[in-house]
Design an enzyme around this catalytic site. Structure first.
Site, PDB file in Angstrom:
ATOM      1  N   ASN A   7       0.879  -1.126   0.009  1.00  0.00           N
ATOM      2  CA  ASN A   7      -0.078  -0.095   0.046  1.00  0.00           C
ATOM      3  C   ASN A   7       0.952   1.033   0.125  1.00  0.00           C
ATOM      4  O   ASN A   7       1.488   1.616   0.993  1.00  0.00           O
ATOM      5  CB  ASN A   7      -0.798   0.284   1.129  1.00  0.00           C
ATOM      6  CG  ASN A   7      -1.929   1.282   1.368  1.00  0.00           C
ATOM      7  OD1 ASN A   7      -1.764   2.113   0.569  1.00  0.00           O
ATOM      8  ND2 ASN A   7      -2.668   1.174   2.271  1.00  0.00           N
ATOM      9  N   ARG A  90      -2.624  -2.045  -3.407  1.00  0.00           N
ATOM     10  CA  ARG A  90      -3.884  -1.074  -3.190  1.00  0.00           C
ATOM     11  C   ARG A  90      -3.782  -0.002  -3.986  1.00  0.00           C
ATOM     12  O   ARG A  90      -2.657   0.595  -4.352  1.00  0.00           O
ATOM     13  CB  ARG A  90      -3.989  -0.550  -1.759  1.00  0.00           C
ATOM     14  CG  ARG A  90      -4.922   0.471  -1.542  1.00  0.00           C
ATOM     15  CD  ARG A  90      -4.778   1.260  -0.235  1.00  0.00           C
ATOM     16  NE  ARG A  90      -5.945   1.958  -0.095  1.00  0.00           N
ATOM     17  CZ  ARG A  90      -5.810   3.124   0.589  1.00  0.00           C
ATOM     18  NH1 ARG A  90      -4.582   3.609   0.941  1.00  0.00           N
ATOM     19  NH2 ARG A  90      -6.770   3.876   0.650  1.00  0.00           N
ATOM     20  N   HIS A 179     -12.559   3.113   0.552  1.00  0.00           N
ATOM     21  CA  HIS A 179     -12.600   2.263   1.540  1.00  0.00           C
ATOM     22  C   HIS A 179     -13.364   0.998   0.921  1.00  0.00           C
ATOM     23  O   HIS A 179     -13.978   0.096   1.889  1.00  0.00           O
ATOM     24  CB  HIS A 179     -13.507   2.690   2.913  1.00  0.00           C
ATOM     25  CG  HIS A 179     -12.765   3.578   3.702  1.00  0.00           C
ATOM     26  ND1 HIS A 179     -13.746   4.568   4.182  1.00  0.00           N
ATOM     27  CD2 HIS A 179     -11.620   3.997   4.054  1.00  0.00           C
ATOM     28  CE1 HIS A 179     -12.654   5.439   4.605  1.00  0.00           C
ATOM     29  NE2 HIS A 179     -11.448   5.123   4.759  1.00  0.00           N
ATOM     30  N   GLY A 209     -13.098   5.218  11.092  1.00  0.00           N
ATOM     31  CA  GLY A 209     -11.654   5.418  11.476  1.00  0.00           C
ATOM     32  C   GLY A 209     -11.323   6.995  11.496  1.00  0.00           C
ATOM     33  O   GLY A 209     -11.982   7.722  11.562  1.00  0.00           O
ATOM     34  N   GLY A 211     -10.370   8.324   8.801  1.00  0.00           N
ATOM     35  CA  GLY A 211     -11.189   8.605   7.386  1.00  0.00           C
ATOM     36  C   GLY A 211     -12.473   7.673   7.722  1.00  0.00           C
ATOM     37  O   GLY A 211     -12.332   6.526   8.185  1.00  0.00           O
ATOM     38  N   ARG A 240     -11.175  15.789   8.427  1.00  0.00           N
ATOM     39  CA  ARG A 240     -12.016  16.263   7.031  1.00  0.00           C
ATOM     40  C   ARG A 240     -13.457  16.568   7.791  1.00  0.00           C
ATOM     41  O   ARG A 240     -14.036  15.934   8.503  1.00  0.00           O
ATOM     42  CB  ARG A 240     -12.164  15.147   6.115  1.00  0.00           C
ATOM     43  CG  ARG A 240     -10.985  14.643   5.585  1.00  0.00           C
ATOM     44  CD  ARG A 240     -11.383  13.582   4.389  1.00  0.00           C
ATOM     45  NE  ARG A 240      -9.916  12.951   3.895  1.00  0.00           N
ATOM     46  CZ  ARG A 240      -9.953  11.515   3.710  1.00  0.00           C
ATOM     47  NH1 ARG A 240     -10.674  10.867   4.390  1.00  0.00           N
ATOM     48  NH2 ARG A 240      -8.834  11.191   3.639  1.00  0.00           N
ATOM     49  N   GLY A 331     -11.148   1.643  13.137  1.00  0.00           N
ATOM     50  CA  GLY A 331     -10.502   2.142  14.499  1.00  0.00           C
ATOM     51  C   GLY A 331     -11.612   2.392  15.719  1.00  0.00           C
ATOM     52  O   GLY A 331     -11.643   1.987  16.770  1.00  0.00           O
ATOM     53  N   GLY A 333     -14.896   2.246  14.963  1.00  0.00           N
ATOM     54  CA  GLY A 333     -16.165   1.346  14.736  1.00  0.00           C
ATOM     55  C   GLY A 333     -15.675  -0.072  15.746  1.00  0.00           C
ATOM     56  O   GLY A 333     -16.611  -0.480  16.358  1.00  0.00           O
ATOM     57  N   GLU A 334     -14.576  -0.315  15.567  1.00  0.00           N
ATOM     58  CA  GLU A 334     -14.074  -1.721  16.225  1.00  0.00           C
ATOM     59  C   GLU A 334     -14.032  -1.460  17.745  1.00  0.00           C
ATOM     60  O   GLU A 334     -14.191  -2.596  18.729  1.00  0.00           O
ATOM     61  CB  GLU A 334     -12.942  -2.248  15.681  1.00  0.00           C
ATOM     62  CG  GLU A 334     -13.025  -2.836  14.338  1.00  0.00           C
ATOM     63  CD  GLU A 334     -11.834  -3.126  13.508  1.00  0.00           C
ATOM     64  OE1 GLU A 334     -10.714  -3.372  14.426  1.00  0.00           O
ATOM     65  OE2 GLU A 334     -11.723  -2.851  12.494  1.00  0.00           O
ATOM     66  N   GLU A 384      -8.184  -5.311   5.280  1.00  0.00           N
ATOM     67  CA  GLU A 384      -7.957  -4.790   3.869  1.00  0.00           C
ATOM     68  C   GLU A 384      -6.772  -5.512   3.297  1.00  0.00           C
ATOM     69  O   GLU A 384      -6.920  -6.096   2.156  1.00  0.00           O
ATOM     70  CB  GLU A 384      -7.512  -3.362   3.692  1.00  0.00           C
ATOM     71  CG  GLU A 384      -8.849  -2.500   4.012  1.00  0.00           C
ATOM     72  CD  GLU A 384      -8.860  -0.930   4.377  1.00  0.00           C
ATOM     73  OE1 GLU A 384      -8.536  -0.749   5.627  1.00  0.00           O
ATOM     74  OE2 GLU A 384      -8.984  -0.174   3.603  1.00  0.00           O
TER      75      GLU A 384
HETATM   76  P1  AMP Z   1      -8.223   3.855  11.748  1.00  0.00           P
HETATM   77  O1  AMP Z   1      -8.277   4.967  10.801  1.00  0.00           O
HETATM   78  O2  AMP Z   1      -9.141   2.774  11.423  1.00  0.00           O
HETATM   79  O3  AMP Z   1      -6.830   3.649  12.251  1.00  0.00           O
HETATM   80  O4  AMP Z   1      -8.735   4.619  13.007  1.00  0.00           O
HETATM   81  C1  AMP Z   1      -8.369   5.644  13.823  1.00  0.00           C
HETATM   82  C2  AMP Z   1      -9.474   6.150  14.897  1.00  0.00           C
HETATM   83  O5  AMP Z   1      -9.638   5.050  15.790  1.00  0.00           O
HETATM   84  C3  AMP Z   1      -8.823   7.242  15.933  1.00  0.00           C
HETATM   85  O6  AMP Z   1      -9.902   8.324  16.036  1.00  0.00           O
HETATM   86  C4  AMP Z   1      -8.587   6.358  17.225  1.00  0.00           C
HETATM   87  O7  AMP Z   1      -8.707   7.409  18.181  1.00  0.00           O
HETATM   88  C5  AMP Z   1      -9.703   5.349  17.080  1.00  0.00           C
HETATM   89  N1  AMP Z   1      -9.524   4.458  18.044  1.00  0.00           N
HETATM   90  C6  AMP Z   1      -8.689   3.550  18.138  1.00  0.00           C
HETATM   91  N2  AMP Z   1      -8.552   2.711  19.173  1.00  0.00           N
HETATM   92  C7  AMP Z   1      -9.684   3.074  19.812  1.00  0.00           C
HETATM   93  C8  AMP Z   1     -10.208   3.152  21.281  1.00  0.00           C
HETATM   94  N3  AMP Z   1      -9.757   2.085  21.963  1.00  0.00           N
HETATM   95  N4  AMP Z   1     -11.252   3.919  21.590  1.00  0.00           N
HETATM   96  C9  AMP Z   1     -11.661   4.881  20.928  1.00  0.00           C
HETATM   97  N5  AMP Z   1     -11.221   5.293  19.574  1.00  0.00           N
HETATM   98  C10 AMP Z   1     -10.149   4.384  19.037  1.00  0.00           C
END
Ligand code: AMP
Length: 397
Positions: A7, A90, A179, A209, A211, A240, A331, A333-334, A384
């Protein structure tokens, strides 16, 4: 088969070496600060991360360092490069040309180049990765997996903007969505995990996340998504803005003396959670901590995000005339049970109740709605790289 997933960004590069038979990650890492100074992170499965600072004037040196690390006598995951059977890349924007992943040849490279206008920061970097891999590993088949491809099934009513049609005809200005690899992976997994009928299913995927984008998926095909011509549209994101009244651009540019580039920087880099919180952070963890200690702007930023997600989810329920499952990934969502609760608590009208205990779990596929809920709500970690590996194998095997 051993698949190297690449990527390539403008100054960084993420990679994973995956054994497609076991789907185990053999090694992974990233190169950062390409063209500035250079830093390689390499981790063989089961071992600690190794960090090497070394000059990487271009992506060529960066990829060469990745290949050297992968074949290093002591910590390499491979004995020699001949054990790399295929490379999956990617690629961010495939325009209307690519509705599926493809084996890369000169014609594909030329077609991706024609989409550069639509993703001027990303596509050229992706192409550099493809060209350098072809040079360093001649003869190894390469596959392009597009962020936009999964969304190409959207009907015209979902992808056309209310603009003069000549802009679509001349320049292909339309909703593309991004995505896609994640939305595809998660919607497929949701159908399997939740026991839905693929040919009679309505799923909403919330990829939240840094994004964020949401998609509506009917019978396994995307029918709508929140990101548009670019990833700027849709829900509020880390930096954004997501949807705004377009006339705000003229208003602020006049007040602040900003040109179009200045305005785009505001919308892409200084808005969203970072902007709303008055500069506290673009990261949800920081914002939630700040909100808890009484920072009103941080609290509002979190509320705006949750409200924005809720409105899109509700809109997609209407667009699909129903929904069987709502899935959270990426991030936020999970990991962020508070955001999921804020969204799901507003979906009581659909007969959904949150299982508060399940909502506390992490790191696995999990149903977070109660057994008597009419619509299932789940958390499914996205992957991904694995999706790119699977797509690559399906095309080169
Ligand atoms: P990603 O772009 O998918 O890596 O997601 C990043 C986002 O996920 C950021 O805003 C992080 O603060 C959020 N994130 C990651 N771990 C946690 C957590 N344990 N609790 C809340 N937000 C999280």
């Amino acid at each position: 088969m051993n698949v190297l997933v690449i990527n390539c960004g403008s100054s960084s590069l993420k990679y994973q070496l995956i054994n497609s038979d076991t789907e185990a990650v053999l090694a992974k890492g990233l190169c950062e600060r390409i063209g500035i100074d250079g830093r390689l992170v390499y981790q063989k499965a089961g071992l600690d991360k190794e960090i090497t600072e070394a000059p990487m004037p271009t992506h060529k040196e960066a990829i060469q360092m990745v290949l050297d690390a992968l074949t290093n006598e002591k910590t390499g995951a491979l004995k020699s490069l001949s054990e790399v059977d295929a490379i999956g890349h990617r690629v961010v924007h495939g325009g209307e040309k690519f509705a599926k992943s493809v084996v890369i040849d000169d014609e594909v490279i030329a077609a991706v180049e024609e989409c550069n206008d639509l993703a001027p920061l990303h596509n050229p970097a992706n192409l550099i990765g493809i060209r350098v891999c072809a040079e360093l590993m001649p003869g190894v088949p390469q596959v392009g997996v597009f962020d936009t491809a999964f969304h190409q099934t959207m009907p015209a009513k979902a992808y056309l903007y209310g603009l003069p049609i000549e802009y679509y005809d001349k320049y292909k200005v339309r909703r593309y969505g991004f995505h896609g690899t994640s939305h595809s992976f998660v919607s497929k997994r949701a159908i399997e995990f939740l026991g839905l009928d693929k040919n009679n299913s309505k799923v909403i995927v919330c990829h939240l996340g840094n994004g964020s984008s949401i998609s509506a998926v009917v019978n396994g095909e995307c029918v709508d998504t929140t990101m548009g011509l670019t990833p700027l549209e849709g829900v509020v994101m880390g930096t954004r803005s997501g949807n705004i009244d377009p006339a705000i651009m003229e208003f602020i540019s006049k007040k602040e003396g900003l040109d179009i580039d200045g305005m785009m920087t505001v919308l892409n880099k200084k808005s969203g959670l970072l902007g709303l919180s008055g500069g506290v952070s673009s990261d949800m963890r920081d914002l939630e901590a700040a909100a808890e200690s009484g920072n009103k702007n941080a609290e509002n930023a979190v509320d705006v995000l949750c409200y924005s997600i809720t409105k899109f989810v509700g809109g997609y329920v209407a667009a699909m005339n129903g929904v069987d499952a709502i899935v959270f990934t990426a991030g936020i969502g999970e990991n962020d049970g508070k955001v999921r609760k804020a969204v799901v608590d507003n979906l009581g009208y659909l007969g959904i109740t949150l299982d508060e205990e399940a909502n506390k779990k992490r790191g696995e596929d999990i149903v977070i709605s109660t057994a008597d809920s009419k619509v299932k709500v789940a958390v499914i970690p996205t992957n991904e790289e694995l999706m790119i590996c699977r797509e690559t194998v399906s095309l080169v095997k």
